[in-house]
Design an enzyme around this catalytic site. Structure first.
Site, PDB file in Angstrom:
ATOM      1  N   HIS A 154       0.842  -1.187   0.000  1.00 50.01           N
ATOM      2  CA  HIS A 154       0.000   0.000   0.000  1.00 50.01           C
ATOM      3  C   HIS A 154       0.886   1.249   0.000  1.00 50.01           C
ATOM      4  CE1 HIS A 154      -2.980  -2.945   0.872  1.00 50.01           C
ATOM      5  NE2 HIS A 154      -3.947  -2.065   0.954  1.00 50.01           N
ATOM      6  N   ARG A 513      -5.841 -10.836  -4.890  1.00 51.67           N
ATOM      7  CA  ARG A 513      -7.030 -10.062  -4.513  1.00 51.67           C
ATOM      8  C   ARG A 513      -7.612  -9.423  -5.757  1.00 51.67           C
ATOM      9  NH1 ARG A 513      -8.482  -4.790  -0.903  1.00 51.67           N
ATOM     10  NH2 ARG A 513      -6.777  -3.828  -2.052  1.00 51.67           N
ATOM     11  N   GLU A 634     -15.979  -4.843   3.727  1.00 51.22           N
ATOM     12  CA  GLU A 634     -15.299  -3.599   4.071  1.00 51.22           C
ATOM     13  C   GLU A 634     -16.206  -2.384   4.212  1.00 51.22           C
ATOM     14  OE1 GLU A 634     -12.259  -2.984   1.095  1.00 51.22           O
ATOM     15  OE2 GLU A 634     -13.304  -4.258  -0.313  1.00 51.22           O
ATOM     16  N   ASP A 675     -12.016   1.256   4.303  1.00 48.74           N
ATOM     17  CA  ASP A 675     -13.209   1.709   3.598  1.00 48.74           C
ATOM     18  C   ASP A 675     -14.381   1.911   4.537  1.00 48.74           C
ATOM     19  OD1 ASP A 675     -12.856   1.812   0.513  1.00 48.74           O
ATOM     20  OD2 ASP A 675     -11.744   0.045   1.132  1.00 48.74           O
ATOM     21  N   ARG A 713      -5.831  -4.087   8.527  1.00 46.94           N
ATOM     22  CA  ARG A 713      -5.533  -2.877   9.281  1.00 46.94           C
ATOM     23  C   ARG A 713      -4.424  -2.078   8.610  1.00 46.94           C
ATOM     24  NH1 ARG A 713      -3.052  -4.072  14.041  1.00 46.94           N
ATOM     25  NH2 ARG A 713      -3.870  -2.286  15.151  1.00 46.94           N
ATOM     26  N   ARG A 846      -9.582   6.142  -2.981  1.00 42.94           N
ATOM     27  CA  ARG A 846      -9.159   5.048  -2.117  1.00 42.94           C
ATOM     28  C   ARG A 846      -8.935   5.557  -0.695  1.00 42.94           C
ATOM     29  NH1 ARG A 846      -7.938   0.199  -4.013  1.00 42.94           N
ATOM     30  NH2 ARG A 846      -7.805  -0.132  -6.261  1.00 42.94           N
TER      31      ARG A 846
END
Length: 1098
Positions: A154, A513, A634, A675, A713, A846
């Site tokens: 990320h 994913r 989410e 999210d 997380r 995002r």
């Protein structure tokens, strides 16, 4: 807010940290003076002084003066040229980076100096035994515990990999600096190395000029394994084993793995078109290659160590089999001490390579059918023989030969000594030689696969699974134990076995994913091609009926002749790669935005179909097992329906049997924090996550299925971040039953696992937190009405949050102007786009750039917006006492409020009438850096020069200052501050005097007219010192005389400033006064308001 707060309550000394900080800051100052000049450095110091002054003054309650300083700071920053501002920003950035390095090093150092660290294995095992848990239960639970930490790419790690390496080097140098046996020459060399690294950092571009690819991100993740976790894992497992043996009498089994690692790097394709099926395959092979390379290095070292001849009969028999199979060459690992051997080998290698090359050249010349013709032609033309082999061609042939497999093999055989043909001589080296040969074959095979070349190597000649590698290693271990050499077995060999058990053949299994909508689109194309209509237009019941029927069948669903779009082909290719690699290389298949049972069955069907197709083409079953399919809930709506989805899935016979057969009765469910927080606000998201986990656990329990919760997380509070121990301990009862998966994202990977010492600590925290939550689960709400209060708080906070973020038409413009969100996309810190779709609204942004943008302003709005409205509303309804009781007794409510309370909100710097975006972005950056400087460490004043305490305390007749009295020291400091003010210096006190009290001395003559009285003499009284100690007491606190050793302050290895002793004694005084509950004397109050109150003019 990061996990490093886990240890904040421990009473430790920060003296070493401050020493490291002063050293690094001093060296950076020296480097910057040389690199940018005194003019820029004056601006740096002036900016820092104004910022710190404003902060300190505001903390003292003098708001008007603080605002004046802030406006002056903003005004001066806006007047800078872009070049000056860039240098200023870079300087502050590097100051802050060095501060972080010193802090991480201090955290690592302190854990080594504490006998029993809080939350360590020894501490928690002892607590559990004392609470009544039997040793057998503790042992069994620990051995069966399964925790997996999943590293993600990320985009929150802004530092380039190059700078991370340099920061790591500085941390290692600080570790060397802690040694007590350094000579003066060693210290000088260490300082030079530090200056070299800091200079290199300053001259290195901080920004990535190109967007990283998913493979680049995967390399970064693998580097954390190589640089830190590879060293940390054996140490961590030794610590667990030692503590377990201490409290239960039995050590941890050698192949037991309470912690493993997974990765999303190269597998997370949700909204990232750059992650393709080929990328996933390449990253998986690259991960295998690095694992094999690391194992080869370890086996090299181990062979050098295990030179003994005694072995068990079983091992001797195995050695005979190896010798019968064929010769194996021993690859001796030359240690650093064998310099002469290394020189001999290099010379010998050069000679041998020359002989081989000319032999190779002659063979090529004689075997080439055109060589004689070419020679005759050249002789006929009168050319010399040399002209047929030009220099460039010669070099090319040498290079081709050196790179050829023949050349490498010939070199290896000639370099290594021949091996004795008797099993009684160095049997362990023979076995490990065979292991190394297979590892090297495995590496060659992986290189061929990465290059897309055919590979027909015999499976017996390379390793494909961890068990194949473990077999000979365990055989060596058992043999050493049988022969009474357990001390040798439990050394490097045991560490290697533990590494193989934890990292396997891939280091980290990759999760895939993808968004649920992409699977629906793929099935749309398939059903439409088959004439069955549009899958996405069917209702849920029809989808489930179709999917269940197809899953029970044995024929492939996707026709080989189907033609689809590139997006759909990419989805099908991904499932094909998953079938080729299998569960030996891949972890789970995560479905983001999952909301129905059909979302899970759709992936199961596509996975099954791909495995049938691949198995048919290969003529054998696919390697490994099927991937776990994990729904990710989410959004708030999806979280509320999570339990129903799991119940529906488990009620389907095919799915329930599939879970029992292929996944050992284990269902994995992922919950997303980012999210949900962006959707409804921090408090509502926390409550919905809590309820969703309760419901999922209950659903699985109804069907007799075990559940593992996967927590998505982030690092910040707004994305579910916070201390690991606190977060796990506040989960619903029964949700952590010996298993846990959790992501570690972006910059948190560096913060938690960047250094081996810190990594060991973090692994312990994970282990003990899960163990506690399993054997001593957190309490549920004692009063049912507490749940109703949470519902009401959640409702009110969501209403307040959404009314601001989603319903206020002006909020979007405010967000775009107040944060550098638009500029974050130019940082090139991730391969993934910042938005799922091209719209400009908050909804499709995002969660990471949403949080990251607010973090840069230190406003951290997503972490607290709406929470106050919810709490206030419930308190106004008369439930304040109930909330207080819930806070004291309910871990969930307590931890949620504690985490939100940790968020520090700093005021946004604003320009006056004009609003230029470039300047605003710059001010945000500077403010963020300055805030970090203010809120980390203890460096709150400019140190004009550095003085070692031996120079301060040594008598004047020996050439030093001769200051031994505390009052004398204070007077000297006041003179120093006054002198800086007189000379127009840029020190902190100088600025405070000028901007607050309007007091300064204009004429040198006033020096002789002033007598300086100790401004806090009424607080601390000193007595004559003896040779080694200073005596002082606190009359206000009625404290008896204390003494402090001068030797404590007379550092020989680290430079420090004169102010440090004064500050330390002031802190002690404050502690005394607060301890007895008395107020500070009036004299002190005056001095606090005006530091120059003690100056009396004659």
């Amino acid at each position: 807010m990061t996990d490093i707060m886990d240890d904040i309550a421990e009473e430790i000394s920060f003296q070493s940290y401050e020493d490291d900080l002063r050293l690094l800051f001093s060296l950076l100052n020296d480097v910057l003076h040389r690199e940018v000049g005194s003019n820029i450095m004056e601006k740096v110091e002036h900016t820092r002084t104004l910022s710190q002054s404003a902060c300190l003054i505001r903390a003292s309650g003098i708001e008007n003066t603080a605002e004046l300083l802030e406006k002056q700071l903003a005004s001066e920053l806006s007047k800078m040229t872009l070049e000056e501002a860039l240098k200023l920003g870079r300087a502050f950035s590097h100051f802050l980076s060095l501060m972080g390095i010193a802090e991480n090093h201090h955290r690592s150092r302190k854990t080594k100096n504490i006998a029993q660290v809080s939350k360590s294995c020894d501490d928690i095992f002892n607590q559990l035994i004392q609470s009544g848990i039997s040793p057998d239960i503790l042992y069994d639970t620990m051995c069966n515990q399964e925790v997996e930490i999943v590293l993600t790419a990320h985009p929150t790690q802004i530092n380039r990999r190059t700078l991370q390496y340099k920061h790591l080097k500085i941390a290692h140098l600080l570790e060397v600096n802690d040694r007590k046996d350094l000579t003066q020459e060693d210290q000088d060399g260490l300082i030079e190395d530090l200056v070299r690294e800091i200079t290199s950092i300053w001259q290195t571009d901080e920004l990535r000029r190109h967007k990283p690819t998913p493979v680049d991100e995967a390399r970064s993740g693998l580097n954390y394994i190589e640089q830190s976790l590879w060293k940390a894992i054996p140490q961590y497992l030794r610590r667990v084993s030692t503590a377990l043996k201490k409290h239960t009498g039995k050590p941890l089994p050698l192949t037991c793995t309470p912690i493993r690692f997974g990765s999303w790097m190269g597998g997370d394709r949700d909204g990232n078109p750059n992650v393709t099926a080929k990328v996933t395959k390449d990253v998986s092979l690259l991960s295998r290659w690095m694992a094999i390379d690391l194992y080869i290095r370890e086996v090299e070292s181990l062979r050098f160590e295990l030179s003994m001849n005694r072995c068990s009969d079983t091992l001797s028999h195995f050695v005979h089999e190896i010798l019968h199979k064929g010769p194996v060459f021993i690859h001796y690992s030359f240690c650093s001490a064998c310099v002469c051997i290394q020189i001999f080998v290099r010379v010998y290698t050069c000679i041998i390579m020359s002989v081989i090359f000319y032999k190779f050249q002659n063979e090529e010349a004689t075997s080439s059918p055109n060589s004689s013709k070419n020679n005759q032609k050249s002789q006929g033309n009168g050319s010399s023989s040399q002209s047929t082999t030009p220099k460039g061609s010669l070099l090319t042939q040498r290079k081709m030969f050196a790179e050829s497999q023949v050349g490498r093999a010939s070199f290896q055989k000639l370099l290594e000594p021949s091996m004795p043909q008797s099993s009684s001589i160095s049997p362990y080296r023979i076995i490990l030689g065979d292991v190394k040969e297979k590892l090297m074959n495995t590496r060659i095979r992986l290189e061929q696969l990465l290059e897309g070349l055919p590979c027909d190597m015999d499976p017996c000649d390379y390793y494909d699974t961890p068990n194949q590698l473990l077999q000979p290693l365990l055989l060596c271990y058992e043999s050493l134990q049988c022969c009474g050499s357990g001390i040798l077995a439990d050394g490097r060999l045991a560490d290697l076995i533990r590494r193989v058990s934890v990292f396997g053949m891939v280091l980290m299994k990759i999760d895939l994913r993808q968004e649920s909508g992409r699977h629906s689109e793929t099935l749309d194309a398939i059903t439409d091609y088959l004439g069955m209509g549009k899958y996405s237009e069917w209702d849920e019941a029809k989808k489930l009926e179709f999917l269940s029927r197809e899953l029970k069948g044995k024929r492939p669903l996707v026709p080989p002749t189907i033609e689809v779009s590139s997006d759909i082909k990419e989805v099908l290719d991904t499932f094909r790669v998953a079938a080729e690699l299998g569960s030996d290389s891949l972890g789970a298949y995560v479905i983001s935005m999952a909301s129905n049972a059909s979302d899970v069955l759709a992936v199961e069907l596509l996975q099954k179909d791909a495995r049938l197709a691949v198995a048919g083409e290969q003529g054998r079953p696919c390697v490994g097992g099927m991937l776990r399919v994990v729904p990710l809930f989410e959004t708030v709506t999806d979280l509320r329906g999570a339990g129903s989805v799991i119940r529906k899935l488990l009620s389907i016979d095919w799915y329930r049997n599939h879970i029992m057969k292929n996944h050992s009765g284990h269902q994995e469910v992922m919950v997303g924090y980012s999210d949900s927080g962006k959707d409804a606000g921090r408090f509502a998201a926390a409550w919905e996550l809590y309820k969703a986990q309760e419901d999922v656990v209950a659903a699985c329990k109804e069907f007799g299925i075990k559940v593992t919760l996967f927590h998505g997380r982030g690092g910040s509070i707004g994305r579910g971040g916070g201390p690991t121990h606190l977060a796990i301990q506040s989960q619903p009862p029964g949700s952590v039953m010996g298993t846990l998966r959790s992501t570690e994202q972006g910059e948190m990977v560096q913060a938690k696992f960047g250094l081996p010492g810190i990594a060991v600590r973090q692994l312990e925290v994970y282990t003990t937190a899960v163990l506690l939550a399993t054997l001593s689960p957190p309490k549920p709400p004692r009063v049912e009405n507490w749940r109703n209060l949470m519902e009401e708080i959640s409702k009110l906070s969501t209403k307040s949050y959404r009314s601001t973020v989603y319903e206020n038409p002006e909020f979007l413009a405010y967000f775009q102007e107040a944060t550098p969100q638009a500029e974050l996309g130019n940082l090139n810190i991730g391969s993934r786009p910042t938005r799922r779709k091209t719209s400009v609204g908050i909804g499709h942004l995002r969660a990471i750039p949403w949080i990251f943008a607010w973090t840069q302003t230190r406003f951290v709005l997503p972490a607290w917006l709406g929470v106050g409205a919810g709490l206030k509303g419930v308190c106004e309804q008369g439930h304040a006492d109930e909330l207080q009781a819930a806070y004291k007794e309910w871990p969930f409510f307590q931890s949620t409020l504690d985490l939100i309370e940790m968020v520090e909100i700093l005021k946004r710097l604003r320009s006056e009438p004009e609003n230029h975006r470039l300047r605003d972005a710059l001010l945000i950056t500077i403010n963020g850096i300055a805030a970090g400087m203010r809120n980390t460490g203890n460096e709150d004043r400019r140190k004009i020069h550095w003085v070692a305490w031996d120079k301060v305390c040594t008598p004047k007749n020996l050439g030093a200052l001769g200051i031994r009295g505390l009052r004398s020291l204070n007077i000297a400091l006041i003179f120093k501050w006054w002198w800086r003010s007189l000379k127009g210096g840029i020190g902190l006190w100088s600025e405070v005097i000028k901007h607050i009290h309007k007091v300064s001395f204009e004429n040198v003559e006033e020096l002789g007219k002033a007598t300086f009285v100790d401004p806090w003499g009424a607080i601390v009284k000193t007595e004559d010192e003896d040779e080694d100690h200073l005596f002082f007491r606190c009359p206000v606190a009625k404290e008896t005389w204390k003494r402090i050793s001068w030797n404590k302050w007379a550092f020989t290895n680290t430079r420090t400033s004169m102010e440090h002793l004064v500050d330390a004694i002031k802190v002690q005084v404050f502690t005394w006064v607060i301890h007895i509950g008395r107020k500070i004397a009036t004299v002190w109050d005056k001095w606090k308001d005006n530091p120059w109150e003690g100056v009396v003019l004659l």
